[in-house]
Motif scaffolding. Structure first.
Motif, PDB file in Angstrom:
ATOM      1  N   LEU A  50      29.150  51.988  41.058  1.00  0.00           N
ATOM      2  CA  LEU A  50      29.870  51.288  39.994  1.00  0.00           C
ATOM      3  C   LEU A  50      31.323  51.753  39.940  1.00  0.00           C
ATOM      4  O   LEU A  50      32.255  50.933  39.865  1.00  0.00           O
ATOM      5  N   LEU A  51      31.535  53.057  40.016  1.00  0.00           N
ATOM      6  CA  LEU A  51      32.887  53.607  39.974  1.00  0.00           C
ATOM      7  C   LEU A  51      33.678  53.244  41.234  1.00  0.00           C
ATOM      8  O   LEU A  51      34.869  52.889  41.156  1.00  0.00           O
ATOM      9  N   LEU A  52      33.016  53.322  42.392  1.00  0.00           N
ATOM     10  CA  LEU A  52      33.691  52.970  43.643  1.00  0.00           C
ATOM     11  C   LEU A  52      34.122  51.506  43.642  1.00  0.00           C
ATOM     12  O   LEU A  52      35.249  51.179  44.028  1.00  0.00           O
ATOM     13  N   THR A  53      33.247  50.627  43.200  1.00  0.00           N
ATOM     14  CA  THR A  53      33.575  49.201  43.150  1.00  0.00           C
ATOM     15  C   THR A  53      34.745  48.947  42.219  1.00  0.00           C
ATOM     16  O   THR A  53      35.644  48.142  42.527  1.00  0.00           O
ATOM     17  N   THR A  54      34.753  49.636  41.090  1.00  0.00           N
ATOM     18  CA  THR A  54      35.850  49.485  40.133  1.00  0.00           C
ATOM     19  C   THR A  54      37.171  49.948  40.734  1.00  0.00           C
ATOM     20  O   THR A  54      38.212  49.292  40.569  1.00  0.00           O
ATOM     21  N   ILE A  55      37.142  51.076  41.439  1.00  0.00           N
ATOM     22  CA  ILE A  55      38.365  51.591  42.077  1.00  0.00           C
ATOM     23  C   ILE A  55      38.884  50.606  43.117  1.00  0.00           C
ATOM     24  O   ILE A  55      40.085  50.296  43.160  1.00  0.00           O
ATOM     25  N   PHE A  56      37.984  50.100  43.956  1.00  0.00           N
ATOM     26  CA  PHE A  56      38.411  49.138  44.978  1.00  0.00           C
ATOM     27  C   PHE A  56      38.980  47.875  44.350  1.00  0.00           C
ATOM     28  O   PHE A  56      39.971  47.312  44.839  1.00  0.00           O
ATOM     29  N   LEU A  57      38.373  47.411  43.258  1.00  0.00           N
ATOM     30  CA  LEU A  57      38.886  46.219  42.573  1.00  0.00           C
ATOM     31  C   LEU A  57      40.286  46.447  42.032  1.00  0.00           C
ATOM     32  O   LEU A  57      41.159  45.580  42.135  1.00  0.00           O
ATOM     33  N   GLN A  58      40.511  47.624  41.428  1.00  0.00           N
ATOM     34  CA  GLN A  58      41.826  47.912  40.860  1.00  0.00           C
ATOM     35  C   GLN A  58      42.885  48.021  41.948  1.00  0.00           C
ATOM     36  O   GLN A  58      43.996  47.499  41.815  1.00  0.00           O
ATOM     37  N   VAL A  59      42.539  48.699  43.041  1.00  0.00           N
ATOM     38  CA  VAL A  59      43.477  48.825  44.156  1.00  0.00           C
ATOM     39  C   VAL A  59      43.771  47.449  44.753  1.00  0.00           C
ATOM     40  O   VAL A  59      44.926  47.125  45.074  1.00  0.00           O
ATOM     41  N   LEU A  60      42.736  46.626  44.900  1.00  0.00           N
ATOM     42  CA  LEU A  60      42.925  45.266  45.412  1.00  0.00           C
ATOM     43  C   LEU A  60      43.867  44.481  44.509  1.00  0.00           C
ATOM     44  O   LEU A  60      44.753  43.759  44.990  1.00  0.00           O
ATOM     45  N   SER A  61      43.696  44.614  43.198  1.00  0.00           N
ATOM     46  CA  SER A  61      44.570  43.936  42.247  1.00  0.00           C
ATOM     47  C   SER A  61      46.010  44.412  42.397  1.00  0.00           C
ATOM     48  O   SER A  61      46.950  43.604  42.408  1.00  0.00           O
ATOM     49  N   ASN A  62      46.197  45.722  42.532  1.00  0.00           N
ATOM     50  CA  ASN A  62      47.547  46.277  42.650  1.00  0.00           C
ATOM     51  C   ASN A  62      48.240  45.819  43.929  1.00  0.00           C
ATOM     52  O   ASN A  62      49.426  45.461  43.915  1.00  0.00           O
ATOM     53  N   LEU A  63      47.510  45.836  45.045  1.00  0.00           N
ATOM     54  CA  LEU A  63      48.096  45.418  46.315  1.00  0.00           C
ATOM     55  C   LEU A  63      48.441  43.929  46.292  1.00  0.00           C
ATOM     56  O   LEU A  63      49.522  43.521  46.745  1.00  0.00           O
ATOM     57  N   SER A  64      47.523  43.118  45.773  1.00  0.00           N
ATOM     58  CA  SER A  64      47.757  41.673  45.704  1.00  0.00           C
ATOM     59  C   SER A  64      48.926  41.359  44.775  1.00  0.00           C
ATOM     60  O   SER A  64      49.729  40.455  45.057  1.00  0.00           O
ATOM     61  N   ASN A  65      49.030  42.112  43.691  1.00  0.00           N
ATOM     62  CA  ASN A  65      50.133  41.928  42.748  1.00  0.00           C
ATOM     63  C   ASN A  65      51.467  42.215  43.426  1.00  0.00           C
ATOM     64  O   ASN A  65      52.442  41.462  43.276  1.00  0.00           O
ATOM     65  N   GLU A  66      51.506  43.309  44.180  1.00  0.00           N
ATOM     66  CA  GLU A  66      52.749  43.657  44.874  1.00  0.00           C
ATOM     67  C   GLU A  66      53.133  42.596  45.893  1.00  0.00           C
ATOM     68  O   GLU A  66      54.288  42.154  45.950  1.00  0.00           O
ATOM     69  N   LEU A  67      52.172  42.171  46.701  1.00  0.00           N
ATOM     70  CA  LEU A  67      52.458  41.164  47.721  1.00  0.00           C
ATOM     71  C   LEU A  67      52.883  39.840  47.076  1.00  0.00           C
ATOM     72  O   LEU A  67      53.845  39.206  47.520  1.00  0.00           O
ATOM     73  N   GLY A  68      52.199  39.444  46.019  1.00  0.00           N
ATOM     74  CA  GLY A  68      52.545  38.201  45.343  1.00  0.00           C
ATOM     75  C   GLY A  68      53.948  38.241  44.768  1.00  0.00           C
ATOM     76  O   GLY A  68      54.711  37.264  44.894  1.00  0.00           O
ATOM     77  N   ASP A  69      54.314  39.362  44.151  1.00  0.00           N
ATOM     78  CA  ASP A  69      55.655  39.480  43.575  1.00  0.00           C
ATOM     79  C   ASP A  69      56.737  39.439  44.655  1.00  0.00           C
ATOM     80  O   ASP A  69      57.809  38.865  44.456  1.00  0.00           O
ATOM     81  N   VAL A  70      56.445  40.049  45.804  1.00  0.00           N
ATOM     82  CA  VAL A  70      57.410  40.025  46.905  1.00  0.00           C
ATOM     83  C   VAL A  70      57.565  38.612  47.451  1.00  0.00           C
ATOM     84  O   VAL A  70      58.685  38.120  47.647  1.00  0.00           O
ATOM     85  N   LEU A  71      56.457  37.936  47.698  1.00  0.00           N
ATOM     86  CA  LEU A  71      56.512  36.589  48.265  1.00  0.00           C
ATOM     87  C   LEU A  71      57.148  35.583  47.314  1.00  0.00           C
ATOM     88  O   LEU A  71      57.776  34.615  47.752  1.00  0.00           O
ATOM     89  N   ASN A  72      57.000  35.825  46.012  1.00  0.00           N
ATOM     90  CA  ASN A  72      57.577  34.920  45.020  1.00  0.00           C
ATOM     91  C   ASN A  72      58.979  35.322  44.588  1.00  0.00           C
ATOM     92  O   ASN A  72      59.570  34.671  43.727  1.00  0.00           O
ATOM     93  N   GLY A  73      59.504  36.393  45.164  1.00  0.00           N
ATOM     94  CA  GLY A  73      60.865  36.822  44.859  1.00  0.00           C
ATOM     95  C   GLY A  73      61.035  37.476  43.507  1.00  0.00           C
ATOM     96  O   GLY A  73      62.160  37.588  42.998  1.00  0.00           O
ATOM     97  N   THR A  74      59.930  37.941  42.910  1.00  0.00           N
ATOM     98  CA  THR A  74      60.019  38.582  41.585  1.00  0.00           C
ATOM     99  C   THR A  74      60.509  40.017  41.692  1.00  0.00           C
ATOM    100  O   THR A  74      61.270  40.491  40.846  1.00  0.00           O
ATOM    101  N   ASP A  75      60.053  40.737  42.729  1.00  0.00           N
ATOM    102  CA  ASP A  75      60.499  42.122  42.919  1.00  0.00           C
ATOM    103  C   ASP A  75      61.894  42.123  43.524  1.00  0.00           C
ATOM    104  O   ASP A  75      62.094  41.798  44.697  1.00  0.00           O
ATOM    105  N   THR A  76      62.870  42.480  42.728  1.00  0.00           N
ATOM    106  CA  THR A  76      64.264  42.548  43.161  1.00  0.00           C
ATOM    107  C   THR A  76      64.785  43.964  42.950  1.00  0.00           C
ATOM    108  O   THR A  76      64.134  44.784  42.297  1.00  0.00           O
TER     109      THR A  76
END
Length: 306
Positions: A50-76
């Motif tokens: 349960l804890l491992l799955t939660t950690i992987f989900l959070q990391v996945l969210s963080n990585l996807s958030n970073e990539l999305g912000d870069v591709l959309n030009g939000t991270d300046t």
């Protein structure tokens, strides 16, 4: 091993994991597991997955958030928050895509292992329901800022965070451990954790209002600075009211109010919200994350032990 740790891409990837966010994602499932342990015999291996799955989900969210912000030009360069792997030049977009694929796979495998060890099969009705919920959680983690129509850019992130970091986290953690939801009162701490989690997102959005306003709509942008501060106050106050009601009604005992010791930290947090802006707001994020994590630990332990 030392060579891997010193590798620039490895260090950038670790920064992109945003490890300081993990206590918040773990707070809800830990509370759910503790609440289940206060009533039922719970398997340790189920809690581990349960804890491992939660950690992987959070990391996945963080990585996807970073990539999305870069591709959309939000991270300046004007962004008020810390820089991560792509912005600092340690990871390329393709590196991030490959990393997201690896973490998404680990998340799916860990989730299946969690359900299998809990229910003994992946093919029962309950297991199938949890598999569907897990798939939705993975999709929600990735689509916050990533994809053709990211919901985080439409001001819908608060709803998703409340659902997955609060209701699904606490109630889902309880159900995976106990195979039942023993009381409707459990929705109260689940909603409280959800409100505090929305508060973390709101602080992030208040801090980044100036850079987000170009191509992103958040609740903070819609409300403005003063409205966002009022919103933050309401989120924290409502969460505390729900927790107090829960402690008063669920197995009442004066010892179950020990979590009130954390209230001072949330007062300090709100003072910072009302007096700081831009980059100066950043310390209010880990303060709310860690205080919420500690609160969940205290509440869970008091119910388990007393």
């Amino acid at each position: 091993m030392e060579g891997v740790l010193m590798n620039p891409k490895f260090r950038s990837a670790i920064r992109s994991f945003r490890l300081r966010t993990l206590p918040l994602s773990l707070a809800g499932v830990i509370l759910g597991a503790m609440l289940a342990s206060s009533e039922f015999k719970v398997s340790v291996i189920v809690i581990v997955f349960l804890l491992l799955t939660t950690i992987f989900l959070q990391v996945l969210s963080n990585l996807s958030n970073e990539l999305g912000d870069v591709l959309n030009g939000t991270d300046t360069p004007d962004r008020q928050g810390p820089e991560y792997g792509i912005a600092e030049g340690g990871l390329s977009v393709n590196d991030m895509k490959r990393l997201i694929s690896v973490i998404a796979t680990l998340c799916a495998l860990s989730g299946c292992a969690m359900i299998w060890t809990s229910f003994g099969t992946l093919f029962s009705l309950r297991s199938a329901g949890l598999l569907v919920l897990g798939a939705l959680a993975i999709i929600a983690a990735m689509r916050y800022t990533l994809g053709p129509s990211p919901y985080g850019y439409k001001g819908l992130g608060d709803i998703a965070v409340f659902i997955f970091f609060g209701l699904v986290s606490v109630l889902g953690g309880f159900y995976v451990c106990a195979h039942t939801i023993s009381s409707s009162l459990l929705a109260l701490p689940a909603a409280a954790v959800g409100l505090f989690s929305v508060g973390v997102l709101n602080v992030n959005n208040i801090r980044d209002m100036k850079t987000d306003s170009a191509n992103r709509v958040t609740v903070a942008i819609r409300l403005g600075l003063r409205g966002s501060r009022i919103y933050q106050t309401v989120l924290i106050a409502a969460g505390w009211i729900l927790l107090v009601v829960f402690a008063a009604l669920y197995k009442p005992s004066p010892w179950h109010f020990l979590f009130l010791a954390v209230l001072l930290l949330h007062f300090i947090h709100l003072k910072g919200i009302w007096t700081k802006t831009d980059r100066a707001l950043d310390p209010m994020l880990p303060l709310l994350v860690m205080s919420t994590f500690i609160l969940c630990l205290i509440l869970g332990l008091s119910l388990m032990l007393i």
